[in-house]
Design a protein around this motif. Structure first.
Motif, PDB file in Angstrom:
ATOM      1  N   TYR A  45       0.856  -1.174   0.000  1.00 22.66           N
ATOM      2  CA  TYR A  45       0.000   0.000   0.000  1.00 22.66           C
ATOM      3  C   TYR A  45       0.903   1.239   0.000  1.00 22.66           C
ATOM      4  CZ  TYR A  45      -4.060  -2.863   1.305  1.00 22.66           C
ATOM      5  OH  TYR A  45      -5.085  -3.792   1.329  1.00 22.66           O
ATOM      6  N   ARG A  46       0.322   2.363  -0.315  1.00 22.39           N
ATOM      7  CA  ARG A  46       1.081   3.603  -0.244  1.00 22.39           C
ATOM      8  C   ARG A  46       0.177   4.725   0.248  1.00 22.39           C
ATOM      9  NH1 ARG A  46       2.194   4.788  -6.705  1.00 22.39           N
ATOM     10  NH2 ARG A  46       0.041   5.375  -7.267  1.00 22.39           N
ATOM     11  N   GLN A  47       0.830   5.700   0.851  1.00 24.99           N
ATOM     12  CA  GLN A  47       0.112   6.872   1.336  1.00 24.99           C
ATOM     13  C   GLN A  47       0.921   8.111   1.024  1.00 24.99           C
ATOM     14  OE1 GLN A  47      -1.082   6.770   5.470  1.00 24.99           O
ATOM     15  NE2 GLN A  47      -2.696   8.274   5.112  1.00 24.99           N
ATOM     16  N   ALA A  48       0.369   8.941   0.176  1.00 29.53           N
ATOM     17  CA  ALA A  48       1.004  10.203  -0.171  1.00 29.53           C
ATOM     18  C   ALA A  48       0.524  11.281   0.805  1.00 29.53           C
ATOM     19  CB  ALA A  48       0.648  10.591  -1.605  1.00 29.53           C
ATOM     20  N   PRO A  49       1.284  12.349   0.947  1.00 30.88           N
ATOM     21  CA  PRO A  49       0.883  13.422   1.867  1.00 30.88           C
ATOM     22  C   PRO A  49      -0.510  13.946   1.553  1.00 30.88           C
ATOM     23  CG  PRO A  49       3.134  13.743   1.141  1.00 30.88           C
ATOM     24  CD  PRO A  49       2.589  12.609   0.328  1.00 30.88           C
ATOM     25  N   GLY A  50      -1.365  14.002   2.570  1.00 30.18           N
ATOM     26  CA  GLY A  50      -2.707  14.532   2.395  1.00 30.18           C
ATOM     27  C   GLY A  50      -3.681  13.591   1.737  1.00 30.18           C
ATOM     28  N   LYS A  51      -3.256  12.351   1.480  1.00 29.63           N
ATOM     29  CA  LYS A  51      -4.127  11.393   0.802  1.00 29.63           C
ATOM     30  C   LYS A  51      -4.330  10.161   1.665  1.00 29.63           C
ATOM     31  CE  LYS A  51      -3.053  12.791  -3.940  1.00 29.63           C
ATOM     32  NZ  LYS A  51      -2.650  12.301  -5.290  1.00 29.63           N
ATOM     33  N   GLN A  52      -5.359   9.402   1.327  1.00 30.05           N
ATOM     34  CA  GLN A  52      -5.608   8.162   2.043  1.00 30.05           C
ATOM     35  C   GLN A  52      -4.675   7.057   1.566  1.00 30.05           C
ATOM     36  OE1 GLN A  52      -9.836   7.326   1.524  1.00 30.05           O
ATOM     37  NE2 GLN A  52     -10.304   8.346   3.469  1.00 30.05           N
ATOM     38  N   ARG A  53      -4.470   6.107   2.421  1.00 31.20           N
ATOM     39  CA  ARG A  53      -3.670   4.948   2.042  1.00 31.20           C
ATOM     40  C   ARG A  53      -4.423   4.159   0.973  1.00 31.20           C
ATOM     41  NH1 ARG A  53      -0.902   1.407   6.739  1.00 31.20           N
ATOM     42  NH2 ARG A  53      -0.383   3.555   7.309  1.00 31.20           N
ATOM     43  N   GLU A  54      -3.687   3.725  -0.047  1.00 30.80           N
ATOM     44  CA  GLU A  54      -4.312   2.993  -1.142  1.00 30.80           C
ATOM     45  C   GLU A  54      -3.533   1.726  -1.457  1.00 30.80           C
ATOM     46  OE1 GLU A  54      -4.271   5.178  -4.817  1.00 30.80           O
ATOM     47  OE2 GLU A  54      -2.106   5.477  -4.796  1.00 30.80           O
ATOM     48  N   LEU A  55      -4.267   0.737  -1.946  1.00 29.20           N
ATOM     49  CA  LEU A  55      -3.639  -0.502  -2.375  1.00 29.20           C
ATOM     50  C   LEU A  55      -2.885  -0.272  -3.678  1.00 29.20           C
ATOM     51  CD1 LEU A  55      -3.266  -3.609  -2.123  1.00 29.20           C
ATOM     52  CD2 LEU A  55      -5.368  -3.829  -3.468  1.00 29.20           C
ATOM     53  N   VAL A  56      -1.651  -0.751  -3.707  1.00 28.31           N
ATOM     54  CA  VAL A  56      -0.832  -0.657  -4.920  1.00 28.31           C
ATOM     55  C   VAL A  56      -0.804  -1.993  -5.646  1.00 28.31           C
ATOM     56  CG1 VAL A  56       1.477  -0.225  -5.834  1.00 28.31           C
ATOM     57  CG2 VAL A  56       0.611   1.145  -3.920  1.00 28.31           C
ATOM     58  N   ALA A  57      -0.507  -3.052  -4.897  1.00 36.45           N
ATOM     59  CA  ALA A  57      -0.402  -4.375  -5.499  1.00 36.45           C
ATOM     60  C   ALA A  57      -0.640  -5.423  -4.430  1.00 36.45           C
ATOM     61  CB  ALA A  57       0.975  -4.587  -6.137  1.00 36.45           C
ATOM     62  N   ARG A  58      -1.135  -6.574  -4.868  1.00 37.31           N
ATOM     63  CA  ARG A  58      -1.474  -7.647  -3.925  1.00 37.31           C
ATOM     64  C   ARG A  58      -1.201  -8.980  -4.587  1.00 37.31           C
ATOM     65  NH1 ARG A  58      -6.432 -10.463  -2.879  1.00 37.31           N
ATOM     66  NH2 ARG A  58      -6.763 -10.994  -0.676  1.00 37.31           N
ATOM     67  N   ILE A  59      -0.708  -9.918  -3.792  1.00 33.81           N
ATOM     68  CA  ILE A  59      -0.486 -11.277  -4.279  1.00 33.81           C
ATOM     69  C   ILE A  59      -1.133 -12.231  -3.292  1.00 33.81           C
ATOM     70  CG2 ILE A  59       1.818 -11.385  -3.180  1.00 33.81           C
ATOM     71  CD1 ILE A  59       2.671 -13.193  -5.549  1.00 33.81           C
ATOM     72  N   THR A  60      -1.932 -13.160  -3.815  1.00 36.03           N
ATOM     73  CA  THR A  60      -2.613 -14.117  -2.954  1.00 36.03           C
ATOM     74  C   THR A  60      -1.706 -15.312  -2.649  1.00 36.03           C
ATOM     75  OG1 THR A  60      -3.542 -15.436  -4.744  1.00 36.03           O
ATOM     76  CG2 THR A  60      -4.780 -13.469  -4.057  1.00 36.03           C
ATOM     77  N   SER A  61      -2.149 -16.146  -1.748  1.00 37.68           N
ATOM     78  CA  SER A  61      -1.380 -17.343  -1.422  1.00 37.68           C
ATOM     79  C   SER A  61      -1.251 -18.246  -2.653  1.00 37.68           C
ATOM     80  CB  SER A  61      -2.031 -18.108  -0.270  1.00 37.68           C
ATOM     81  OG  SER A  61      -3.370 -18.438  -0.578  1.00 37.68           O
ATOM     82  N   GLY A  62      -2.224 -18.167  -3.547  1.00 40.26           N
ATOM     83  CA  GLY A  62      -2.172 -18.966  -4.755  1.00 40.26           C
ATOM     84  C   GLY A  62      -1.340 -18.360  -5.865  1.00 40.26           C
ATOM     85  N   GLY A  63      -0.860 -17.137  -5.631  1.00 40.10           N
ATOM     86  CA  GLY A  63       0.013 -16.494  -6.605  1.00 40.10           C
ATOM     87  C   GLY A  63      -0.685 -15.524  -7.539  1.00 40.10           C
ATOM     88  N   SER A  64      -1.988 -15.356  -7.391  1.00 37.50           N
ATOM     89  CA  SER A  64      -2.696 -14.381  -8.217  1.00 37.50           C
ATOM     90  C   SER A  64      -2.325 -12.975  -7.775  1.00 37.50           C
ATOM     91  CB  SER A  64      -4.207 -14.585  -8.103  1.00 37.50           C
ATOM     92  OG  SER A  64      -4.579 -15.859  -8.575  1.00 37.50           O
ATOM     93  N   THR A  65      -2.229 -12.093  -8.751  1.00 34.90           N
ATOM     94  CA  THR A  65      -1.841 -10.717  -8.452  1.00 34.90           C
ATOM     95  C   THR A  65      -2.879  -9.735  -8.985  1.00 34.90           C
ATOM     96  OG1 THR A  65      -0.559 -10.567 -10.493  1.00 34.90           O
ATOM     97  CG2 THR A  65       0.625 -11.251  -8.508  1.00 34.90           C
ATOM     98  N   ASN A  66      -2.965  -8.595  -8.326  1.00 34.69           N
ATOM     99  CA  ASN A  66      -3.765  -7.497  -8.858  1.00 34.69           C
ATOM    100  C   ASN A  66      -3.081  -6.186  -8.514  1.00 34.69           C
ATOM    101  OD1 ASN A  66      -5.087  -8.363  -6.139  1.00 34.69           O
ATOM    102  ND2 ASN A  66      -5.769  -6.243  -6.432  1.00 34.69           N
ATOM    103  N   TYR A  67      -3.349  -5.192  -9.348  1.00 34.76           N
ATOM    104  CA  TYR A  67      -2.649  -3.915  -9.242  1.00 34.76           C
ATOM    105  C   TYR A  67      -3.630  -2.748  -9.342  1.00 34.76           C
ATOM    106  CZ  TYR A  67       1.429  -6.776 -10.303  1.00 34.76           C
ATOM    107  OH  TYR A  67       2.408  -7.735 -10.274  1.00 34.76           O
ATOM    108  N   ALA A  68      -3.252  -1.661  -8.726  1.00 34.76           N
ATOM    109  CA  ALA A  68      -3.978  -0.420  -8.942  1.00 34.76           C
ATOM    110  C   ALA A  68      -3.812  -0.019 -10.404  1.00 34.76           C
ATOM    111  CB  ALA A  68      -3.449   0.675  -8.033  1.00 34.76           C
ATOM    112  N   ASP A  69      -4.838   0.568 -10.979  1.00 37.70           N
ATOM    113  CA  ASP A  69      -4.780   0.956 -12.385  1.00 37.70           C
ATOM    114  C   ASP A  69      -3.586   1.872 -12.662  1.00 37.70           C
ATOM    115  OD1 ASP A  69      -8.394   1.195 -12.913  1.00 37.70           O
ATOM    116  OD2 ASP A  69      -7.020  -0.515 -13.012  1.00 37.70           O
TER     117      ASP A  69
END
Length: 119
Positions: free
Chosen positions: A36-60
C-alpha cells in the motif's frame, strides 16, 4: 509478526526501485500480501497484492510498471517499480492479511519506506 520494509529512496522520474518486505512470524506463501502507499494529504491505497495462490492485482495507476512477487525461501515479498513518476511519491507499506482464532480479518503492517520521485 513483523514485516520489515526496505528499499525506498530518492529516484529520478523514469527510474526504478525495488522494495522488499521481509516477514517473520508468518509465512508469506500462505497469506495474501500487499503493498500500500500513502502520499501526503491522501488516504492509504492498495498498490499491489499477491494471494497465497500467486494471483496478483494492481492499482490501475501502476499496471504495467510495478510487479509484486515473493521469494518463499527468503520469506520476503518484493515490489519492483519501473518507470517511476512523481505521483508515485509516497510512503509504501507492506501488508499481510490474516485471520484471528475466531475467523475475523486481521491485518499486519510494516513500518513503511519512503519513496520520493523527483521530476
Amino acid at each position: 509478526v513483523q514485516l520489515q520494509a526496505s528499499g525506498g529512496g530518492l529516484v529520478q522520474a523514469g527510474g526504478s526501485l525495488r522494495l522488499s518486505c521481509a516477514a517473520s512470524g508468518i509465512t508469506v506463501s500462505s497469506k495474501a500480501m500487499g503493498w500500500y502507499r500513502q502520499a501526503p494529504g491522501k488516504q492509504r491505497e492498495l498498490v499491489a497484492r499477491i494471494t497465497s495462490g500467486g494471483s496478483t492485482n494492481y492499482a490501475d495507476s501502476v499496471k504495467g510498471r510495478f510487479t509484486i512477487s515473493r521469494d518463499n525461501a527468503e520469506n520476503t515479498v518484493y515490489l519492483q517499480m519501473n518507470s517511476l513518476k512523481a505521483d508515485d511519491t509516497a510512503v509504501y507499506y507492506c501488508n499481510a492479511e490474516s485471520l484471528t482464532a475466531w475467523g475475523e480479518p486481521k491485518n499486519y503492517w510494516g513500518q513503511g519506506t519512503l519513496v520520493t520521485v523527483s521530476s
